[in-house]
Structure formats: structure tokens, C-alpha cells
Design a protein around this motif. Sequence first.
Motif, short mmCIF file in Angstrom:
data_model
loop_
_atom_site.label_atom_id
_atom_site.label_comp_id
_atom_site.label_asym_id
_atom_site.label_seq_id
_atom_site.Cartn_x
_atom_site.Cartn_y
_atom_site.Cartn_z
N HIS A 48 0.86 -7.00 -8.83
CA HIS A 48 -0.17 -7.87 -8.17
C HIS A 48 0.43 -9.12 -7.78
O HIS A 48 0.07 -9.76 -6.70
CB HIS A 48 -1.24 -8.03 -9.14
CG HIS A 48 -2.09 -6.69 -9.01
ND1 HIS A 48 -1.82 -5.58 -9.90
CD2 HIS A 48 -3.27 -6.25 -8.38
CE1 HIS A 48 -2.52 -4.57 -9.65
NE2 HIS A 48 -3.59 -5.37 -8.91
N GLN A 83 1.81 -9.21 -4.48
CA GLN A 83 1.15 -9.28 -3.24
C GLN A 83 0.90 -10.74 -2.80
O GLN A 83 0.22 -10.97 -1.86
CB GLN A 83 -0.06 -8.54 -3.62
CG GLN A 83 0.09 -6.94 -3.88
CD GLN A 83 -1.06 -6.59 -4.63
OE1 GLN A 83 -2.32 -6.88 -4.48
NE2 GLN A 83 -0.97 -5.64 -5.57
N ASN A 112 -7.41 -5.60 -5.41
CA ASN A 112 -5.74 -6.05 -5.35
C ASN A 112 -5.88 -7.47 -5.46
O ASN A 112 -6.98 -8.17 -5.49
CB ASN A 112 -5.15 -5.60 -3.98
CG ASN A 112 -5.91 -6.08 -2.68
OD1 ASN A 112 -6.19 -7.19 -2.42
ND2 ASN A 112 -6.81 -5.04 -2.15
#
Length: 427
Positions: free
Chosen positions: A93, A96, A378
Motif C-alpha cells: 500500500h 501506491q 487501496n
Amino acid sequence: MQVINNPAKSQWAEVLKRPTQTVDDIEGIVNSVFQDIKRNGDTAIKKYTEQFDGVSLESNIVTVKEIELACESVSDTLKEAIIKAKKNIESFHAAQKTSKVEIETTRGVQCWQEKRPIERVGLYIPGGTAPLFSTVLMLAVPAQIASCKEIILCSPPNKEGQLAPEILFAANLCGVTKIVKVGGIQAVAALTFGTKSIPCVYKIFGPGNQFVTVAKQLATKYGVAIDMPAGPSELLVVADETANPAYIASDLLSQAEHGADSQVILVSTSKDLIGQVSQEVESQIKELPRKAIAEKAIANSKLIYVENDTVGLELINEYGPEHFIICSKNEAFYIKGVSNAGSVFIGDYTPESAGDYASGTNHTLPTNGFSKAYSGVNLDSFLKSMTFQKISKEGILNIGETIELMADAEGLQAHKNAVSIRLKDLK
């Protein structure tokens, strides 16, 4: 499991139907609970906790002492496993994160986009027959990476009025700021309206049963955002004659044991494989502690034979599975062609349970066909994209006439005037 041979496209809607109640069946109950909590706050929360969870609580807020005792009771080996899973989830994560996007669209016109955290988020963690402490990691880790200021966690208490120690350990590990013993519709309603003990939030995350799913959808009517409609779990496996039937059966059962309203489907170009998987399911299910639950889910599940991969892919995209496993020599065809799935698992050694726990991807995913339009949770789920612009004197001279012409064509004179007054001063 029901075996279906080469169904015609006209039959797909019926074949792929989920074993869930319609919204109309339960919306009345959800509405009633919402209105009661909106009016009566914590008093109503207490009543529904007694009614639905079978326990009367003096306070629904988890104390520091409760967290300390819970952390002490979790075994060192499980703590190590949770910490390892957290590390992988953090890595995926954190990767991202995106940098600021900045561009000069016209000379003197600077535009940019930056991400800002959602300040106050609510995390719903299912309890009941399986307290899902892994979901704490999946939601709290990205919330923490996003720098959300308040992270409120709600989960239903057991008959002793406690939350599972593993849930409290994971929540404490991931920086949750407040933990509340409340579940079901009443938890979502409390996060929507706020009570004296439970703050209202800007966005609600987390899976749940059909009642929780409808409650989250109702929350949006009151200005609270949600991650996605995430209801009963589901899995679709596509496999051919090269696949291992024992592995496939174990994957199907791993989702079937979630709940009686879960659904699992095998799509295959091999009738022999379908027969072998069916036998493996019958054999493996006998050994499961949650056999009774799995059997109910298996009764709602399908083994579908298709004549070729092209038909199989089209059927899969029509279904839009939450979890999609590919065990086929033509895996590249399915990887390239799948357009509707929450999360994809590829090859014999990629069980869906890896994504549920420790590979690093998120397991909070759209169900009931919503993968056609929704992403799974996400990092961006906990962020807002804000745009900025700064226009210089040169910039307003460059685009001012364009704005005037467009505003005039739309009949919005004040919009035009806001530019014209500036251009007049500059000229």
C-alpha cells in the motif's frame, strides 16, 4: 454443487444469480434501526446490542486496560504472523503513493493535483462466527499510511461483552484511535449519525453480511461515503485439465466456510476435472470444523462446463467475481481478458487465502457483481484528490477571451463578468 453443462447465454443471468436476499427484503429493518439511532443515540445502541448480540454493556468503548490484557493473551507466534502480514500489506500500500501532478496548461496558467487524507474514517470489522482480525490490517494499515487523523473501529461483542483479543492486538498495532463494541446495522448507523460515545465519520469501510451492506448503502443517503458494496464473500475459479483438483476444491471451500450466503463457482473446459473437483469437495468438507456453514454455501454453488476459453472468459466477466483464480494453461488469455474482478490469483500456488492474509494485497473487495464498476480498497480509498490552480496576469490574458465566449454561450453573464472586469483592468 450443481453441475451445469454449457449453458446458453440466455440462461446466464439465472445460472449466475447470487444466493442473497433482495434489498427490499431487508431495507425496512435497516431503515427502522437507523431512525431509532438517529433519535435515541447510545440508548438505542445499547438496546440493539442486547437484541442482536445477546449482551448488555455498561460501556461500549474499549479501554486501554482491555487492550493491554488482550495483547498479553495473544500468543507470540500469532503476534509474529500478524506483524509479518502487516509488513507485507504496508509495503504494497505504501508503494501506491503518488507524487503531486503539476502542469502549465497554458502559459501563465498553473494547475496541480495533490492528495489529502480523509480526516475521520470508520472501520467495520465483522465478528460473529469468525472475528476477522485480518480485516483490521487491511483497513487500518492504509488508513495509517494515508495519515487519517481519526480511525474509529467498530466490531460486535461476544456473549461476554468482549472483542476477540486478536482484533484488539491488530487495532493497537495499526494505530486505531478508538475501538467500539458495536456491530451490525447499529454500528453503521452510529458511524453515520454519531452518538455521545461514537463519533460520526466521513467514510465507512469494511465488509459485512447483507444487513451491513444495505446499511452502508443507506448511510450514503445521509452524506457519508462508503468504500464499496461489500457483502457475502464469493470466489470463481477457472480451470482446465492441467489443474490440480484437490487445490481447486480447497480454494472453493476456503470461501464457502465464510458464511452460508457465500457462493463459489468453478468454470472449466474439462468435464473430467469438474467430476474430480466435485469428489474432492465432498471429501475435504467432511474434515472442516465449519462444515455446516460450508455445506450451505456449497448448496448455492455451481460447477459450470464451457466449451472453450472464449466462452468462459465472457461468462466470468458477466459474473464479475470478488475473487478470481486462474488455473489454466491459457492463463495469459485470462489475465489479459479479465475486466471484471475484485482481485485475481494466478497459478497453482496462489491460493485466495494468501490475499486474505499475508501476500500484501487488500482483501476488502466488491461483491455481488459490483467489481464491474468498483475497485477494492487501496491507499487512494483513504485519500481525496484536490486540484489547485494559479493564474498570472499573462495567464488570464491568454485564456480570458475563451472563458468569456463560453460563459456568454451558456447565458451565464456573471461568469463572463468575473473575467471581463479583470481583462479591462489589465488592458
